[in-house]
Scaffold this motif. Structure first.
Motif, PDB file in Angstrom:
ATOM      1  N   MET A  53       1.340  -1.310   0.018  1.00  0.00           N
ATOM      2  CA  MET A  53      -0.094  -0.152   0.333  1.00  0.00           C
ATOM      3  C   MET A  53       0.552   1.229   0.074  1.00  0.00           C
ATOM      4  SD  MET A  53      -2.984  -1.353   2.596  1.00  0.00           S
ATOM      5  CE  MET A  53      -3.423   0.690   2.550  1.00  0.00           C
ATOM      6  N   MET A  54       2.083   0.760   0.478  1.00  0.00           N
ATOM      7  CA  MET A  54       2.865   2.252   0.852  1.00  0.00           C
ATOM      8  C   MET A  54       3.879   2.442  -0.248  1.00  0.00           C
ATOM      9  SD  MET A  54       4.403   2.129   4.618  1.00  0.00           S
ATOM     10  CE  MET A  54       3.719   2.409   5.734  1.00  0.00           C
ATOM     11  N   SER A  55       3.905   1.651  -1.677  1.00  0.00           N
ATOM     12  CA  SER A  55       4.661   1.527  -2.128  1.00  0.00           C
ATOM     13  C   SER A  55       4.134   1.369  -3.771  1.00  0.00           C
ATOM     14  CB  SER A  55       5.773   0.080  -2.708  1.00  0.00           C
ATOM     15  OG  SER A  55       5.134  -0.997  -2.380  1.00  0.00           O
ATOM     16  N   PHE A  56       3.326   1.012  -3.919  1.00  0.00           N
ATOM     17  CA  PHE A  56       2.949   0.909  -5.147  1.00  0.00           C
ATOM     18  C   PHE A  56       3.004   1.862  -6.128  1.00  0.00           C
ATOM     19  CE2 PHE A  56      -1.542   2.248  -3.792  1.00  0.00           C
ATOM     20  CZ  PHE A  56      -2.562   2.704  -3.951  1.00  0.00           C
ATOM     21  N   ASP A  57       2.448   3.524  -5.322  1.00  0.00           N
ATOM     22  CA  ASP A  57       2.325   4.527  -6.274  1.00  0.00           C
ATOM     23  C   ASP A  57       3.571   5.399  -6.127  1.00  0.00           C
ATOM     24  OD1 ASP A  57       0.164   7.712  -4.823  1.00  0.00           O
ATOM     25  OD2 ASP A  57       0.294   6.948  -7.210  1.00  0.00           O
ATOM     26  N   ALA A  58       4.263   4.462  -5.534  1.00  0.00           N
ATOM     27  CA  ALA A  58       5.268   5.043  -4.789  1.00  0.00           C
ATOM     28  C   ALA A  58       6.098   6.458  -6.731  1.00  0.00           C
ATOM     29  CB  ALA A  58       6.890   4.509  -4.555  1.00  0.00           C
ATOM     30  N   ILE A  59       5.830   5.660  -7.574  1.00  0.00           N
ATOM     31  CA  ILE A  59       6.520   5.649  -8.521  1.00  0.00           C
ATOM     32  C   ILE A  59       5.796   6.585  -9.961  1.00  0.00           C
ATOM     33  CG2 ILE A  59       7.724   5.216 -10.566  1.00  0.00           C
ATOM     34  CD1 ILE A  59       9.414   3.358  -8.453  1.00  0.00           C
ATOM     35  N   ALA A  60       4.713   5.216 -10.233  1.00  0.00           N
ATOM     36  CA  ALA A  60       3.280   5.482 -10.838  1.00  0.00           C
ATOM     37  C   ALA A  60       2.584   6.847 -10.649  1.00  0.00           C
ATOM     38  CB  ALA A  60       2.952   4.477 -10.656  1.00  0.00           C
ATOM     39  N   GLY A  61       2.269   6.818  -9.441  1.00  0.00           N
ATOM     40  CA  GLY A  61       2.147   8.285  -8.574  1.00  0.00           C
ATOM     41  C   GLY A  61       3.164   9.869  -9.542  1.00  0.00           C
ATOM     42  N   ASP A  62       4.189   9.487  -9.615  1.00  0.00           N
ATOM     43  CA  ASP A  62       4.543  10.832 -10.001  1.00  0.00           C
ATOM     44  C   ASP A  62       4.862  10.629 -10.974  1.00  0.00           C
ATOM     45  OD1 ASP A  62       5.801  11.176  -7.407  1.00  0.00           O
ATOM     46  OD2 ASP A  62       7.830  10.043  -7.952  1.00  0.00           O
ATOM     47  N   VAL A  63       4.645   9.520 -12.235  1.00  0.00           N
ATOM     48  CA  VAL A  63       4.540   9.403 -13.019  1.00  0.00           C
ATOM     49  C   VAL A  63       3.768  10.723 -13.860  1.00  0.00           C
ATOM     50  CG1 VAL A  63       4.599   8.598 -15.707  1.00  0.00           C
ATOM     51  CG2 VAL A  63       6.039   7.793 -13.206  1.00  0.00           C
ATOM     52  N   GLU A  64       2.024   9.909 -13.450  1.00  0.00           N
ATOM     53  CA  GLU A  64       1.236  10.335 -13.556  1.00  0.00           C
ATOM     54  C   GLU A  64       0.687  12.110 -12.941  1.00  0.00           C
ATOM     55  OE1 GLU A  64      -2.568   9.644 -11.058  1.00  0.00           O
ATOM     56  OE2 GLU A  64      -3.179   8.385 -12.781  1.00  0.00           O
ATOM     57  N   ARG A  65       1.602  12.445 -11.792  1.00  0.00           N
ATOM     58  CA  ARG A  65       1.364  13.488 -11.883  1.00  0.00           C
ATOM     59  C   ARG A  65       2.636  14.712 -11.968  1.00  0.00           C
ATOM     60  NH1 ARG A  65       0.317  11.106  -6.404  1.00  0.00           N
ATOM     61  NH2 ARG A  65       3.172  10.762  -6.270  1.00  0.00           N
ATOM     62  N   GLY A  66       3.143  13.887 -13.369  1.00  0.00           N
ATOM     63  CA  GLY A  66       4.118  14.445 -13.891  1.00  0.00           C
ATOM     64  C   GLY A  66       5.298  15.158 -13.133  1.00  0.00           C
ATOM     65  N   SER A  67       5.664  14.672 -11.646  1.00  0.00           N
ATOM     66  CA  SER A  67       6.514  15.277 -10.958  1.00  0.00           C
ATOM     67  C   SER A  67       8.051  14.327 -11.062  1.00  0.00           C
ATOM     68  CB  SER A  67       6.232  14.751  -9.560  1.00  0.00           C
ATOM     69  OG  SER A  67       6.201  13.770  -8.903  1.00  0.00           O
ATOM     70  N   LEU A  68       8.130  13.484 -11.602  1.00  0.00           N
ATOM     71  CA  LEU A  68       9.085  12.263 -11.904  1.00  0.00           C
ATOM     72  C   LEU A  68      10.147  12.945 -12.949  1.00  0.00           C
ATOM     73  CD1 LEU A  68      10.484   9.292 -11.623  1.00  0.00           C
ATOM     74  CD2 LEU A  68       9.165   8.745 -13.389  1.00  0.00           C
ATOM     75  N   ALA A  69       9.302  13.268 -14.441  1.00  0.00           N
ATOM     76  CA  ALA A  69      10.444  14.346 -14.840  1.00  0.00           C
ATOM     77  C   ALA A  69      11.244  15.299 -13.994  1.00  0.00           C
ATOM     78  CB  ALA A  69       9.907  15.031 -15.630  1.00  0.00           C
ATOM     79  N   LEU A  70      10.280  16.017 -13.065  1.00  0.00           N
ATOM     80  CA  LEU A  70      10.988  17.026 -12.444  1.00  0.00           C
ATOM     81  C   LEU A  70      12.329  16.555 -11.259  1.00  0.00           C
ATOM     82  CD1 LEU A  70      11.923  19.550 -11.038  1.00  0.00           C
ATOM     83  CD2 LEU A  70       9.834  19.784  -9.416  1.00  0.00           C
ATOM     84  N   LEU A  71      11.812  15.278 -10.740  1.00  0.00           N
ATOM     85  CA  LEU A  71      12.873  14.500 -10.076  1.00  0.00           C
ATOM     86  C   LEU A  71      13.830  13.652 -10.480  1.00  0.00           C
ATOM     87  CD1 LEU A  71      13.332  13.721  -6.824  1.00  0.00           C
ATOM     88  CD2 LEU A  71      12.186  11.555  -7.401  1.00  0.00           C
ATOM     89  N   LEU A  72      13.840  13.484 -12.390  1.00  0.00           N
ATOM     90  CA  LEU A  72      15.340  13.378 -12.741  1.00  0.00           C
ATOM     91  C   LEU A  72      16.010  14.313 -13.201  1.00  0.00           C
ATOM     92  CD1 LEU A  72      13.050  10.087 -14.777  1.00  0.00           C
ATOM     93  CD2 LEU A  72      15.005   9.801 -12.758  1.00  0.00           C
ATOM     94  N   SER A  73      15.950  15.596 -13.056  1.00  0.00           N
ATOM     95  CA  SER A  73      16.470  16.334 -13.518  1.00  0.00           C
ATOM     96  C   SER A  73      17.545  16.942 -12.498  1.00  0.00           C
ATOM     97  CB  SER A  73      15.217  17.585 -13.888  1.00  0.00           C
ATOM     98  OG  SER A  73      15.129  17.886 -12.496  1.00  0.00           O
ATOM     99  N   TYR A  74      17.505  16.266 -10.801  1.00  0.00           N
ATOM    100  CA  TYR A  74      17.807  16.383  -9.744  1.00  0.00           C
ATOM    101  C   TYR A  74      19.215  15.823 -10.380  1.00  0.00           C
ATOM    102  CZ  TYR A  74      14.245  18.092  -7.416  1.00  0.00           C
ATOM    103  OH  TYR A  74      12.533  19.056  -7.059  1.00  0.00           O
ATOM    104  N   PRO A  75      20.336  16.427  -9.711  1.00  0.00           N
ATOM    105  CA  PRO A  75      21.583  15.280  -9.747  1.00  0.00           C
ATOM    106  C   PRO A  75      21.112  14.617  -8.785  1.00  0.00           C
ATOM    107  CG  PRO A  75      21.908  17.447  -8.430  1.00  0.00           C
ATOM    108  CD  PRO A  75      20.679  17.809  -9.111  1.00  0.00           C
TER     109      PRO A  75
END
Length: 274
Positions: free
Chosen positions: A73-95
């Protein structure tokens, strides 16, 4: 540890607190552990063990079901949720590399799960000891239960990250997590039970059943705790299965699944395009 990993972990822990995941997971563990601990403490007199020992046996069964469920329940949304919200691209831009990002998220969720397990089982164990007594062996069994429950949760956290990275949406990830929980925690044991019934004490039951059982991380966790304490084994009625395996089999299975799960999660995350 890299400061980038710690920064990501702090951010994820803040999100977990804001979303009440930490509070809800802890509350669930406390309520279920207390209820099952006292509901399962009736046979203390007939078994000749203290209440804490029987409570640990009951909480071991609880952890087989609840620790994987909370972890997924804690982990299923950890990455898929970031993809849907568009925040994963921002996170991947970090060093920070993808491995550091994944490990930072993973450690935050593992810390939240560990807090819930320690508080839940700790309070239930303390209540059982205060009302029915406890010996050094039962206290050690409780500490072992908490430690191995965190390891079991770590395995299913890794599974949840793998599903989250491989799924196209949080909805698909939730379905995959539910299916995985059913397979490992429910259907696997039902299949083994059916095989034992069909075998009727034959070669599978006497030679292969313990090894097939320990191949499942949830069952390996159960056998690990049962085999380590004679009183817990007596309370669960699984002394024979636990005694038929070498002492290293269950710990090796859980640790192997931990590394396999995280490696698969990292491989899926590296292939993901935001």
């Amino acid at each position: 540890m890299s400061t980038r990993i710690l920064a990501i972990s702090r951010m994820e822990m803040t999100i977990a607190r804001r979303n009440r995941w930490l509070f809800m997971a802890t509350l669930i563990m406390v309520l279920f552990a207390l209820a099952l601990s006292f509901a399962g403490s009736a046979p203390t007199g007939s078994l000749g063990v203290d209440r804490l020992t029987v409570s640990v046996a009951s909480m071991t069964t609880l952890s087989v079901y609840l620790a994987p469920l909370l972890a997924l329940m804690m982990s299923f949304d950890a990455i898929a949720g970031d993809v849907e919200r568009g925040s994963l691209a921002l996170l991947l831009s970090y060093p920070a590399g993808r491995g550091e990002i994944l490990l930072g998220k993973y450690l935050a969720h593992l810390a939240a799960l560990a807090i819930a397990l320690v508080v839940g089982f700790g309070l239930a164990g303390a209540a059982a000891a205060a009302t029915g007594g406890a010996g050094p062996e039962s206290v050690l069994a409780l500490l072992r239960l908490i430690g191995t429950s965190i390891l079991l949760g770590a395995v299913f956290l890794a599974f949840g990250y793998m599903i989250s990275a491989a799924s196209g949406s949080p909805t698909a990830a939730a379905g995959g997590a539910a299916a995985l929980w059913l397979v490992f925690v429910v259907l696997y044991d039902l299949g083994l039970l059916g095989a034992v019934v069909i075998d009727s004490g034959g070669t599978f039951t006497t030679s292969f059943f313990p090894w097939v059982m320990v191949a499942n991380p949830a069952d390996a966790f159960r056998l690990w705790n049962i085999a380590s304490t004679e009183g817990v084994a007596l309370a669960t009625g699984m002394t024979g299965v636990a005694a038929s395996l070498p002492p290293w089999a269950a710990p090796l299975s859980v640790l192997a699944w931990l590394f396999i799960g995280f490696a698969l999660a990292l491989a899926a995350f590296r292939r993901l395009e935001p």
